[in-house]
Enzyme design. Structure first.
Site, PDB file in Angstrom:
ATOM      1  N   LYS A 170      26.735  -2.456  27.227  1.00 28.25           N
ATOM      2  CA  LYS A 170      26.713  -1.981  25.834  1.00 28.25           C
ATOM      3  C   LYS A 170      28.154  -1.604  25.491  1.00 28.25           C
ATOM      4  O   LYS A 170      28.627  -0.536  25.867  1.00 28.25           O
ATOM      5  CB  LYS A 170      25.784  -0.773  25.725  1.00 28.25           C
ATOM      6  CG  LYS A 170      25.176  -0.536  24.349  1.00 28.25           C
ATOM      7  CD  LYS A 170      26.146  -0.346  23.205  1.00 28.25           C
ATOM      8  CE  LYS A 170      26.803   1.012  23.188  1.00 28.25           C
ATOM      9  NZ  LYS A 170      27.860   1.095  22.125  1.00 28.25           N
ATOM     10  N   GLU A 245      33.985   7.683  33.780  1.00 24.02           N
ATOM     11  CA  GLU A 245      35.436   7.674  33.546  1.00 24.02           C
ATOM     12  C   GLU A 245      35.632   8.347  32.205  1.00 24.02           C
ATOM     13  O   GLU A 245      35.304   7.790  31.170  1.00 24.02           O
ATOM     14  CB  GLU A 245      35.959   6.237  33.486  1.00 24.02           C
ATOM     15  CG  GLU A 245      35.851   5.469  34.774  1.00 24.02           C
ATOM     16  CD  GLU A 245      36.855   5.908  35.818  1.00 24.02           C
ATOM     17  OE1 GLU A 245      37.831   6.593  35.468  1.00 24.02           O
ATOM     18  OE2 GLU A 245      36.653   5.573  36.992  1.00 24.02           O
ATOM     19  N   CYS A 279      43.447   6.837  27.927  1.00 24.60           N
ATOM     20  CA  CYS A 279      42.889   8.042  28.550  1.00 24.60           C
ATOM     21  C   CYS A 279      43.850   8.619  29.589  1.00 24.60           C
ATOM     22  O   CYS A 279      43.874   9.817  29.811  1.00 24.60           O
ATOM     23  CB  CYS A 279      41.544   7.734  29.161  1.00 24.60           C
ATOM     24  SG  CYS A 279      41.533   6.205  30.061  1.00 24.60           S
ATOM     25  N   GLU A 379      42.198  16.573  24.370  1.00 19.39           N
ATOM     26  CA  GLU A 379      42.656  15.194  24.264  1.00 19.39           C
ATOM     27  C   GLU A 379      42.762  14.822  22.795  1.00 19.39           C
ATOM     28  O   GLU A 379      41.795  14.921  22.055  1.00 19.39           O
ATOM     29  CB  GLU A 379      41.642  14.299  24.969  1.00 19.39           C
ATOM     30  CG  GLU A 379      42.103  12.886  25.088  1.00 19.39           C
ATOM     31  CD  GLU A 379      41.157  12.084  25.952  1.00 19.39           C
ATOM     32  OE1 GLU A 379      39.950  12.149  25.701  1.00 19.39           O
ATOM     33  OE2 GLU A 379      41.632  11.410  26.868  1.00 19.39           O
TER      34      GLU A 379
HETATM   35  P1  NAD Z   1      32.415   7.782  23.161  1.00 16.76           P
HETATM   36  O1  NAD Z   1      32.037   8.599  24.308  1.00 16.76           O
HETATM   37  O2  NAD Z   1      31.952   8.226  21.805  1.00 16.76           O
HETATM   38  O3  NAD Z   1      31.895   6.297  23.311  1.00 16.76           O
HETATM   39  C1  NAD Z   1      31.999   5.546  24.497  1.00 16.76           C
HETATM   40  C2  NAD Z   1      30.803   4.626  24.610  1.00 16.76           C
HETATM   41  O4  NAD Z   1      29.632   5.420  24.726  1.00 16.76           O
HETATM   42  C3  NAD Z   1      30.589   3.726  23.385  1.00 16.76           C
HETATM   43  O5  NAD Z   1      30.097   2.484  23.817  1.00 16.76           O
HETATM   44  C4  NAD Z   1      29.509   4.471  22.620  1.00 16.76           C
HETATM   45  O6  NAD Z   1      28.728   3.622  21.815  1.00 16.76           O
HETATM   46  C5  NAD Z   1      28.682   5.049  23.759  1.00 16.76           C
HETATM   47  N1  NAD Z   1      27.884   6.214  23.388  1.00 16.76           N
HETATM   48  C6  NAD Z   1      28.128   7.141  22.412  1.00 16.76           C
HETATM   49  N2  NAD Z   1      27.146   8.060  22.388  1.00 16.76           N
HETATM   50  C7  NAD Z   1      26.259   7.723  23.363  1.00 16.76           C
HETATM   51  C8  NAD Z   1      25.035   8.292  23.836  1.00 16.76           C
HETATM   52  N3  NAD Z   1      24.522   9.393  23.295  1.00 16.76           N
HETATM   53  N4  NAD Z   1      24.413   7.696  24.873  1.00 16.76           N
HETATM   54  C9  NAD Z   1      24.916   6.586  25.447  1.00 16.76           C
HETATM   55  N5  NAD Z   1      26.050   5.992  25.043  1.00 16.76           N
HETATM   56  C10 NAD Z   1      26.723   6.559  24.005  1.00 16.76           C
HETATM   57  O7  NAD Z   1      33.974   7.653  23.270  1.00 16.76           O
HETATM   58  P2  NAD Z   1      34.939   6.791  22.361  1.00 16.76           P
HETATM   59  O8  NAD Z   1      35.174   7.554  21.103  1.00 16.76           O
HETATM   60  O9  NAD Z   1      34.421   5.416  22.242  1.00 16.76           O
HETATM   61  O10 NAD Z   1      36.257   6.719  23.304  1.00 16.76           O
HETATM   62  C11 NAD Z   1      37.241   7.695  23.282  1.00 16.76           C
HETATM   63  C12 NAD Z   1      37.100   8.646  24.456  1.00 16.76           C
HETATM   64  O11 NAD Z   1      36.883   7.961  25.678  1.00 16.76           O
HETATM   65  C13 NAD Z   1      38.316   9.462  24.715  1.00 16.76           C
HETATM   66  O12 NAD Z   1      37.947  10.802  24.915  1.00 16.76           O
HETATM   67  C14 NAD Z   1      38.923   8.889  25.980  1.00 16.76           C
HETATM   68  O13 NAD Z   1      39.657   9.750  26.771  1.00 16.76           O
HETATM   69  C15 NAD Z   1      37.756   8.420  26.708  1.00 16.76           C
HETATM   70  N6  NAD Z   1      38.153   7.315  27.592  1.00 16.76           N
HETATM   71  C16 NAD Z   1      38.241   7.507  28.948  1.00 16.76           C
HETATM   72  C17 NAD Z   1      38.634   6.479  29.781  1.00 16.76           C
HETATM   73  C18 NAD Z   1      38.751   6.617  31.271  1.00 16.76           C
HETATM   74  O14 NAD Z   1      38.885   5.629  31.950  1.00 16.76           O
HETATM   75  N7  NAD Z   1      38.716   7.793  31.817  1.00 16.76           N
HETATM   76  C19 NAD Z   1      38.917   5.248  29.232  1.00 16.76           C
HETATM   77  C20 NAD Z   1      38.830   5.092  27.863  1.00 16.76           C
HETATM   78  C21 NAD Z   1      38.431   6.130  27.060  1.00 16.76           C
END
Ligand code: NAD
Length: 472
Positions: A170, A245, A279, A379
């Site tokens: 997803k 992650e 990140c 962040e």
């Molecule tokens: P997010 O957590 O909102 O979304 C990430 C994914 O999770 C998306 O596919 C989203 O559709 C899904 N998602 C959202 N709500 C969900 C739920 N309730 N249940 C299941 N899935 C759900 O994050 P974002 O806004 O897409 O990304 C930015 C954040 O991600 C930042 O905080 C960044 O630090 C973090 N990030 C971390 C890494 C890492 O490797 N550590 C890499 C990239 C991004």
């Protein structure tokens, strides 16, 4: 690339059970460039059933053959390198040169690394009178973010397939097009039907259904800490494996003997790459009191070279952020930094000149940031860097370790031994020593609230394996 109006399930593009769609927007001009289906729980269930049905067959394929399929996948991606770069630039807003060198080339390299590992890894070993087998965990539910959209999905799908697992992915709402391109590459590579499945959709709908599905054996999530905590709780309650992650607030520690000019220049570049949406970015730069003002001047001058521009222009160095919500969030943090008393050296909350359309942020440098400020703890995920002053090495270490995160970092010193001694005291998963470069084989993942588990290389493969021992 043209968007598919279906989802890739069981080896074919199929219509969604629902009729809702998600629009994909180019963040550079705010124009809609496509739409993909917003998958439902029913779609997720169909994809998980396909993955379950394909699992025994794929798990039984000899590793050398799995390696050959992964090599074909790497080749299918490599053939489409330019299209990958253009797609990521269109839906994420990363400058084209960066899209080629990072968003396309890194995942191609990572796919290749798992083609090699699948062929060379010891899935079987002798321990005394036992033979220990490493067997695939089963059906993997992978949920990925938008900031490195192809890299993050390849960093899950490639090791999962190498291990003999099957996958339902997803991807993030903002960047589904490159995920569809990946599904096409899987098809071209001749992976058996059901081994990889793609369900586009909203996080709280399709993502949640996937994380909670009772027939998913392992949930691998990359994204925000808030969502990761929820996914960890759901997976834990069902005794499922989970890999997380999450976010970061990494420290770039410049020790007194370091080459200050080089460390500041590379430190600023590290944060502004991908518009600060990394990140592992070194968003806190720590400098000793004696050379602090010199570093502030160097960082301010470096920031001027990052003029926000159309990411489709070959010369652009800084594109927009991904969407309006992120733009508003980042600007909100810049306003907060000013209100908290940090010194604005470059940038600010207003739209950069001539960039009122598109989700642009002025590259921003804050000085006099202190550890208790929100901009030092949370962040921001935009082109914003915080310069912090330390008194001595112990003070630097306290500041570096003084957040809930621990994903990455950097140490600069007069020699590697001094930098290594400091890095060993840092509570973080990766540290680049004196400008050490990204290594696609090195384990990547977090200490503390930055996550659970590791991706990339052999450490990333092990996440998708479980052990069985036979005694003789
Ligand atoms: P997010 O957590 O909102 O979304 C990430 C994914 O999770 C998306 O596919 C989203 O559709 C899904 N998602 C959202 N709500 C969900 C739920 N309730 N249940 C299941 N899935 C759900 O994050 P974002 O806004 O897409 O990304 C930015 C954040 O991600 C930042 O905080 C960044 O630090 C973090 N990030 C971390 C890494 C890492 O490797 N550590 C890499 C990239 C991004």
């Amino acid at each position: 690339m043209k968007a598919h109006d279906g989802m890739y399930i069981d080896g074919a593009w199929r219509p969604s059970a629902g009729s809702d769609t998600i629009e994909v927007v180019n963040p550079a001009d705010e124009q809609v460039i496509g739409a993909v289906p917003a998958g439902t729980a029913e779609d997720v269930d169909a994809a998980v059933r396909a993955a379950r049905a394909a699992f025994p067959g794929w798990a039984a394929v000899p590793p050398a053959e799995r390696a050959a399929r992964l090599a074909a996948l790497r080749d299918a991606l490599a053939t489409r390198r330019e299209e990958i770069a253009e797609t990521v630039t269109a839906e994420l807003g990363a400058p084209l040169a960066f899209s080629r060198a990072v968003h396309a080339d890194v995942p191609i390299t990572v796919a290749g690394s798992y083609a090699e590992l699948a062929g060379s890894y010891a899935f079987e070993e002798k321990v005394g009178t036992s033979t220990v087998f490493q067997e695939p965990v089963g059906v993997v539910g992978a949920i990925t973010p938008w900031n490195y959209p192809l890299h993050q999905l390849v960093a899950k799908v490639a090791p999962a397939l190498a291990a003999g697992c099957t996958v339902v992915l997803k991807p993030a709402e903002d960047t589904p097009l490159v995920a569809q391109l990946f599904a096409e590459a899987v098809h071209t590579a001749g992976l058996p039907a059901g081994v990889f499945n793609l369900v586009t959709g909203l996080g709280p709908v399709a993502g949640q259904a996937l994380a909670a599905h009772e027939d998913v054996d392992l949930v691998s999530f990359t994204g925000s800490t808030a969502v990761g905590k929820r996914i960890g709780a759901v997976a834990g309650a069902a005794v499922k494996r989970v890999a997380l992650e999450l976010g970061g607030k990494s420290a770039n520690v410049i020790l007194p003997g370091a080459d200050l000019t080089k460390a500041v220049k590379i430190g600023v570049a590290n944060v502004f790459a991908n518009s600060g949406q990394t990140c592992s970015a070194w968003t806190r730069m720590l400098i000793d009191a004696d050379r602090y003002e010199e570093a502030v001047a160097l960082a301010g001058a470096a920031a001027k070279k990052y003029v926000p521009g159309d990411p489709h222009d070959e010369g652009a160095r800084l594109g927009p952020v991904v969407n309006a919500t992120q733009r508003d969030r980042v600007r909100g943090y810049i306003e907060r930094g000013v209100a908290e008393g940090a010194r604005l050296v470059a940038g600010g909350p207003q739209a950069p000149e001539g960039r009122e359309t598109g989700y642009y942020i002025a590259p921003t440098v804050f000085a006099d940031v202190t550890p208790e400020m929100a901009i030092a703890q949370e962040e921001i995920f935009g082109p914003v860097i915080c310069l912090m002053r330390y008194q001595d090495e112990d003070d630097a270490l306290r500041i570096a370790n003084g957040t809930v995160y621990g994903l990455a970092g950097a140490v600069w010193a007069e020699d590697d031994a001094t930098a290594v001694a400091f890095a060993r005291r840092m509570e973080t998963g990766q540290v680049d020593i004196n400008g050490g470069r990204f290594n696609p084989l090195a384990p990547f993942g977090g200490y503390k609230q930055s996550g659970v588990g590791r991706e990339l290389g052999a450490h990333g493969l092990v996440e998708y394996l479980q052990t069985k021992s036979l005694q003789f």
